[in-house]
Design a protein around this motif. Structure first.
Motif, PDB file in Angstrom:
ATOM      1  N   MET A   1      43.650  23.528  41.434  1.00 52.75           N
ATOM      2  CA  MET A   1      42.866  24.016  42.082  1.00 52.75           C
ATOM      3  C   MET A   1      42.912  24.013  43.639  1.00 52.75           C
ATOM      4  N   SER A   2      43.632  24.596  44.323  1.00 53.92           N
ATOM      5  CA  SER A   2      43.577  24.009  45.853  1.00 53.92           C
ATOM      6  C   SER A   2      43.060  25.922  46.917  1.00 53.92           C
ATOM      7  N   LYS A   3      42.791  25.192  47.952  1.00 54.58           N
ATOM      8  CA  LYS A   3      41.264  26.357  48.726  1.00 54.58           C
ATOM      9  C   LYS A   3      43.217  27.156  49.344  1.00 54.58           C
ATOM     10  N   TRP A   4      42.244  28.442  49.503  1.00 52.27           N
ATOM     11  CA  TRP A   4      42.971  29.225  50.387  1.00 52.27           C
ATOM     12  C   TRP A   4      42.485  30.418  51.155  1.00 52.27           C
ATOM     13  N   PHE A   5      42.840  30.182  52.532  1.00 46.65           N
ATOM     14  CA  PHE A   5      42.335  31.673  53.209  1.00 46.65           C
ATOM     15  C   PHE A   5      43.905  32.344  53.642  1.00 46.65           C
ATOM     16  N   LYS A  36      46.172  29.513  39.586  1.00 46.72           N
ATOM     17  CA  LYS A  36      48.002  29.392  39.402  1.00 46.72           C
ATOM     18  C   LYS A  36      48.834  29.324  40.038  1.00 46.72           C
ATOM     19  N   ASN A  37      50.176  28.543  40.029  1.00 47.52           N
ATOM     20  CA  ASN A  37      50.934  29.044  41.947  1.00 47.52           C
ATOM     21  C   ASN A  37      51.912  27.882  40.664  1.00 47.52           C
ATOM     22  N   THR A  38      53.010  29.245  40.071  1.00 50.51           N
ATOM     23  CA  THR A  38      53.943  29.266  39.386  1.00 50.51           C
ATOM     24  C   THR A  38      55.286  29.715  40.108  1.00 50.51           C
ATOM     25  N   ARG A  39      56.387  30.156  39.855  1.00 45.60           N
ATOM     26  CA  ARG A  39      57.314  30.976  40.338  1.00 45.60           C
ATOM     27  C   ARG A  39      58.686  30.931  38.763  1.00 45.60           C
ATOM     28  N   ARG A  40      59.140  31.796  38.931  1.00 47.53           N
ATOM     29  CA  ARG A  40      59.946  32.884  38.459  1.00 47.53           C
ATOM     30  C   ARG A  40      60.790  33.609  38.826  1.00 47.53           C
ATOM     31  N   VAL A  41      62.141  33.219  38.135  1.00 46.35           N
ATOM     32  CA  VAL A  41      63.210  33.502  38.663  1.00 46.35           C
ATOM     33  C   VAL A  41      63.649  34.337  37.641  1.00 46.35           C
ATOM     34  N   GLN A  42      63.883  36.302  37.734  1.00 46.86           N
ATOM     35  CA  GLN A  42      64.241  36.973  37.184  1.00 46.86           C
ATOM     36  C   GLN A  42      65.890  36.450  37.271  1.00 46.86           C
ATOM     37  N   THR A  56      47.761  33.595  40.276  1.00 52.04           N
ATOM     38  CA  THR A  56      46.626  33.582  39.791  1.00 52.04           C
ATOM     39  C   THR A  56      46.064  33.511  41.352  1.00 52.04           C
ATOM     40  N   LEU A  57      44.365  34.416  41.750  1.00 49.20           N
ATOM     41  CA  LEU A  57      44.186  33.965  42.985  1.00 49.20           C
ATOM     42  C   LEU A  57      42.832  33.881  42.836  1.00 49.20           C
ATOM     43  N   SER A  58      41.658  33.778  42.578  1.00 50.66           N
ATOM     44  CA  SER A  58      39.931  34.209  42.173  1.00 50.66           C
ATOM     45  C   SER A  58      39.458  34.168  43.777  1.00 50.66           C
ATOM     46  N   ILE A  59      39.098  35.488  44.562  1.00 48.65           N
ATOM     47  CA  ILE A  59      38.897  35.275  45.791  1.00 48.65           C
ATOM     48  C   ILE A  59      37.035  35.840  46.139  1.00 48.65           C
ATOM     49  N   LEU A  60      36.727  35.115  46.780  1.00 45.80           N
ATOM     50  CA  LEU A  60      34.890  35.708  47.003  1.00 45.80           C
ATOM     51  C   LEU A  60      35.090  36.999  47.562  1.00 45.80           C
ATOM     52  N   ALA A  61      34.323  37.904  47.316  1.00 46.75           N
ATOM     53  CA  ALA A  61      34.814  39.726  47.327  1.00 46.75           C
ATOM     54  C   ALA A  61      33.218  40.080  48.612  1.00 46.75           C
ATOM     55  N   ASP A  62      33.562  40.429  49.423  1.00 42.85           N
ATOM     56  CA  ASP A  62      32.548  41.328  49.950  1.00 42.85           C
ATOM     57  C   ASP A  62      32.136  42.746  49.891  1.00 42.85           C
ATOM     58  N   GLN A  88      41.088  41.769  38.438  1.00 46.24           N
ATOM     59  CA  GLN A  88      39.806  41.693  37.192  1.00 46.24           C
ATOM     60  C   GLN A  88      39.045  41.013  38.251  1.00 46.24           C
ATOM     61  N   ILE A  89      37.228  41.495  37.473  1.00 48.42           N
ATOM     62  CA  ILE A  89      35.833  40.939  38.336  1.00 48.42           C
ATOM     63  C   ILE A  89      34.981  40.369  37.985  1.00 48.42           C
ATOM     64  N   ALA A  90      34.975  39.702  38.252  1.00 46.46           N
ATOM     65  CA  ALA A  90      33.844  38.324  38.023  1.00 46.46           C
ATOM     66  C   ALA A  90      32.668  38.121  38.661  1.00 46.46           C
ATOM     67  N   TYR A  91      32.231  38.744  39.419  1.00 44.37           N
ATOM     68  CA  TYR A  91      30.551  38.163  40.378  1.00 44.37           C
ATOM     69  C   TYR A  91      30.050  37.413  40.290  1.00 44.37           C
ATOM     70  N   PRO A  92      30.670  36.968  41.788  1.00 49.32           N
ATOM     71  CA  PRO A  92      30.335  37.355  42.964  1.00 49.32           C
ATOM     72  C   PRO A  92      32.118  37.296  43.520  1.00 49.32           C
ATOM     73  N   ARG A  93      33.018  37.348  42.062  1.00 48.89           N
ATOM     74  CA  ARG A  93      34.581  37.056  42.648  1.00 48.89           C
ATOM     75  C   ARG A  93      35.346  37.964  42.337  1.00 48.89           C
ATOM     76  N   LEU A  94      36.575  38.358  42.406  1.00 47.25           N
ATOM     77  CA  LEU A  94      37.765  39.055  41.798  1.00 47.25           C
ATOM     78  C   LEU A  94      38.685  37.578  42.131  1.00 47.25           C
ATOM     79  N   THR A  95      39.438  38.065  40.656  1.00 47.43           N
ATOM     80  CA  THR A  95      40.213  37.153  40.556  1.00 47.43           C
ATOM     81  C   THR A  95      42.094  38.212  40.099  1.00 47.43           C
TER      82      THR A  95
END
Length: 110
Positions: A1-5, A36-42, A56-62, A88-95
């Motif tokens: 998992m890598s940190k994101w801002f 999760k960090n993937t790419r797909r070419v259609q 897939t990004l999991s954020i701390l939501a206000d 997806q809601i998973a308090y205190p985060r949104l996925t």
């Protein structure tokens, strides 16, 4: 998992005048983790293939993001805006599950 801002874009329909509705775009700065960090070419019957990501990004939501989670339209990653296809809601985060490039309005345009 890598940190994101980055920025999360909310698009809400507001009534500007009686019977006239416009989309209002706002951005929120958020912290989170890139799960999760993937790419797909259609490939399709086009000259250029479509590039999508399946991140897939999991954020701390206000409280604002919790209240308007159904209005989340895009997330900014590496300078590009990507569509949010699932929340997806998973308090205190949104996925957030991301898909193709977002081509809608931005705060600078509205």
């Amino acid at each position: 998992m890598s940190k994101w801002f980055g920025k999360i874009g909310l698009v809400q329909t507001v009534e500007t005048e009686p019977s006239i509705f416009e989309e209002k775009v706002t951005e929120h700065d958020c912290y989170g983790e890139l799960l999760k960090n993937t790419r797909r070419v259609q490939t399709a019957d086009k000259v250029n293939d479509d590039l999508t990501i399946a991140n897939t990004l999991s954020i701390l939501a206000d409280p604002t993001l919790y209240k308007h989670f159904d209005s989340i339209k895009y997330a900014e990653i590496m300078g590009a805006r990507w569509k949010v296809t699932e929340v997806q809601i998973a308090y205190p985060r949104l996925t957030l599950t991301l898909g193709g490039l977002y081509n809608g309005g931005t705060p600078a345009e509205t």
